[in-house]
Design a protein around this motif. Structure first.
Motif, short mmCIF file in Angstrom:
data_model
loop_
_atom_site.label_atom_id
_atom_site.label_comp_id
_atom_site.label_asym_id
_atom_site.label_seq_id
_atom_site.Cartn_x
_atom_site.Cartn_y
_atom_site.Cartn_z
N HIS A 40 17.04 -3.78 6.99
CA HIS A 40 16.29 -3.95 5.73
C HIS A 40 15.32 -5.12 5.84
CE1 HIS A 40 18.60 -1.11 3.15
NE2 HIS A 40 19.52 -1.32 4.09
N ALA A 41 15.77 -6.25 6.34
CA ALA A 41 14.90 -7.42 6.43
C ALA A 41 13.77 -7.20 7.44
CB ALA A 41 15.72 -8.66 6.81
N GLU A 42 14.10 -6.59 8.58
CA GLU A 42 13.13 -6.45 9.66
C GLU A 42 11.93 -5.57 9.27
OE1 GLU A 42 17.09 -7.49 11.39
OE2 GLU A 42 16.32 -6.12 9.86
N PRO A 43 12.12 -4.42 8.62
CA PRO A 43 10.96 -3.59 8.28
C PRO A 43 10.23 -4.01 7.01
CG PRO A 43 12.96 -2.45 7.67
CD PRO A 43 13.39 -3.70 8.39
N HIS A 44 10.71 -5.05 6.35
CA HIS A 44 10.04 -5.52 5.13
C HIS A 44 8.61 -5.97 5.46
CE1 HIS A 44 9.22 -7.50 1.34
NE2 HIS A 44 9.02 -8.64 1.97
N ASP A 45 7.65 -5.43 4.73
CA ASP A 45 6.24 -5.78 4.91
C ASP A 45 5.87 -6.76 3.80
OD1 ASP A 45 3.64 -5.89 5.70
OD2 ASP A 45 3.11 -3.84 5.13
N PRO A 46 5.60 -8.03 4.12
CA PRO A 46 5.42 -9.05 3.08
C PRO A 46 4.05 -8.98 2.39
CG PRO A 46 5.09 -10.04 5.23
CD PRO A 46 5.51 -8.61 5.47
N VAL A 47 3.89 -7.96 1.56
CA VAL A 47 2.61 -7.79 0.87
C VAL A 47 2.78 -7.48 -0.62
CG1 VAL A 47 1.43 -6.96 2.94
CG2 VAL A 47 2.50 -5.31 1.40
N ASP A 48 4.00 -7.48 -1.13
CA ASP A 48 4.25 -6.96 -2.48
C ASP A 48 3.50 -7.71 -3.56
OD1 ASP A 48 6.73 -4.94 -2.11
OD2 ASP A 48 6.99 -6.65 -0.78
N LEU A 49 3.58 -9.04 -3.57
CA LEU A 49 2.94 -9.81 -4.63
C LEU A 49 1.42 -9.80 -4.49
CD1 LEU A 49 5.42 -12.82 -4.81
CD2 LEU A 49 5.34 -10.78 -6.26
N LEU A 50 0.95 -9.89 -3.25
CA LEU A 50 -0.50 -9.79 -3.01
C LEU A 50 -1.01 -8.44 -3.48
CD1 LEU A 50 -3.23 -10.51 -1.72
CD2 LEU A 50 -2.31 -9.65 0.46
N ALA A 51 -0.32 -7.37 -3.08
CA ALA A 51 -0.78 -6.03 -3.44
C ALA A 51 -0.72 -5.81 -4.96
CB ALA A 51 0.08 -4.98 -2.73
N ALA A 52 0.34 -6.28 -5.60
CA ALA A 52 0.44 -6.11 -7.04
C ALA A 52 -0.69 -6.85 -7.76
CB ALA A 52 1.80 -6.62 -7.53
N THR A 53 -1.01 -8.04 -7.29
CA THR A 53 -2.12 -8.80 -7.88
C THR A 53 -3.44 -8.06 -7.70
OG1 THR A 53 -0.94 -10.86 -7.40
CG2 THR A 53 -3.29 -11.04 -7.91
N TRP A 54 -3.66 -7.57 -6.49
CA TRP A 54 -4.91 -6.84 -6.24
C TRP A 54 -5.00 -5.58 -7.09
CZ3 TRP A 54 -9.69 -6.68 -5.02
CH2 TRP A 54 -10.30 -5.44 -4.78
N LEU A 55 -3.92 -4.82 -7.16
CA LEU A 55 -3.95 -3.58 -7.95
C LEU A 55 -4.25 -3.88 -9.41
CD1 LEU A 55 -0.91 -1.61 -6.45
CD2 LEU A 55 -3.34 -1.20 -6.05
N ALA A 56 -3.65 -4.95 -9.95
CA ALA A 56 -3.90 -5.31 -11.35
C ALA A 56 -5.36 -5.73 -11.55
CB ALA A 56 -2.96 -6.42 -11.78
#
Length: 380
Positions: free
Chosen positions: A297-313
């Protein structure tokens, strides 16, 4: 190469050429504005008949377990391309499988995929995928404890074959083939990223590929499939006994899925049709005669969630860009407002990036926010 080829060779006499007075300019590729204008009439024709023709009838039962106990998990729109339409994700209350309902039909999938991975979006997406070499190498290394020298590997949903190109640095003696529904597999073969590129449906091609591969990989492919169980059966058919299946998919149990709501990038509507909880996938693989030898679970995590959410908003708050599925291009005022709003959001985008990479990533699994999981399973 013979020794003679290293010797200096006599140079042929070259006659002087007269330079033409007027040089023909190299043909310029059309600008994005010109591409959009050229595509607009066809998109407007597609939309003139309405959107209902793009959807199948709604399901009343879970496509994974058959239960009729369904609940609505999410309602959203196309947040990336901004093509018109509303999309619903339902969840089974018994097995927790989440799926698009009503689901896009063949015409709908063609419409919403068009100009995302190809056409208008090809260059941007191609550059994005090509820049992720480290992630691809990490995926390839997940197999090393179980098979450090596979002879043949088929990457399903290979796109333009960038994973195979990077994985060759980890498994140098492996022959990599790629399969994709689009012409990406053929492009990957011509570029030398794969030895053989198969274009078409995996479920239809599986009999031709029976027991041919030591490894089959599906990286963020299964969620795009209309029938994930059939894809797993096709993988079992293509893998030799003792070979391995490597799967990576979005994790619908991630806390980010609930906390970020429609702004969680892995929902990726309307392309992602199925979200399989890890327990469901493990059980289905076991039923097919696989043994799961690794869960990450930790290894395939792509650290973009908050950046992507901000951009989408930001992107959805700002006036729309010039897009061929919109009836008219934006005027100067709307273009100015869009640029100003996106510029004002830069500090938030930077903050999201820093939080993703340095605050959340080291503890993503502990916090339960890993946005993907990976399984390696051996065909017994």
């Amino acid at each position: 190469m013979s020794d003679d080829e290293h010797e200096p060779q006599p140079q042929p006499q070259v006659q002087p050429q007269v330079k033409p007075e007027v040089e023909v300019e190299a043909e310029q590729a059309p600008s994005r504005t010109e591409q959009v204008a050229a595509l607009r009439p066809a998109y407007q024709d597609d939309l003139a008949d309405g959107l209902d023709r793009f959807f199948e009838p709604p399901r009343t039962s879970c496509p994974w377990c058959g239960s009729v106990r369904l609940e609505t998990r999410l309602r959203t729109t196309d947040l990336l391309q901004h093509k018109p339409g509303r999309f619903v994700l339902d969840r089974c209350q018994d097995c927790r499988h989440t799926f698009q309902n009503p689901r896009l039909n063949g015409a709908g999938l063609e419409f919403y995929y068009r100009d995302f991975y190809d056409g208008l979006g090809e260059k941007q997406l191609g550059n994005t995928f090509a820049s992720r070499t480290k992630m691809y190498e990490q995926r390839a290394r997940a197999l090393l404890p179980f098979d450090d020298a596979p002879k043949t590997w088929l990457d399903v949903g290979t796109g333009h074959g960038h994973f195979c190109e990077a994985a060759r640095g980890v498994h140098s003696g492996t022959t990599f083939d790629g399969l994709d529904f689009t012409d990406g597999a053929e492009l990957a073969e011509r570029a030398g990223r794969v030895e053989r590129g198969y274009r078409g449906s995996f479920t239809e091609l599986a009999p031709e590929l029976a027991a041919r591969y030591d490894v089959v990989s599906m990286f963020h492919y299964l969620e795009h499939s209309t029938e994930p169980p059939l894809e797993l059966e096709a993988a079992r058919q293509a893998i030799r006994p003792g070979g391995h299946l490597v799967i990576e998919v979005p994790d619908p149990d991630s806390r980010y899925a609930r906390l970020l709501g429609r702004w969680w990038l892995p929902w990726l509507q309307p392309q992602h049709l199925h979200f399989v909880p890890v327990a469901n996938l493990r059980q289905r693989l076991t039923d097919l005669g696989f043994t799961v030898v690794l869960e990450q679970h930790a290894e395939p995590h792509d650290p973009v969630d908050l950046l992507a959410a901000t951009w989408l908003a930001l992107d959805n708050t700002a006036p729309r860009d010039n897009l061929p599925w919109l009836p008219h291009p934006p005027n100067a005022l709307r273009r100015t407002l869009r640029g100003a709003l996106l510029l004002a959001g830069v500090p938030a985008l930077i903050l999201g990036t820093l939080l993703d990479r340095f605050a959340v990533r080291p503890v993503s699994h502990r916090l339960g926010v890993s946005n993907a999981y990976r399984l390696v399973a051996r065909r017994d």
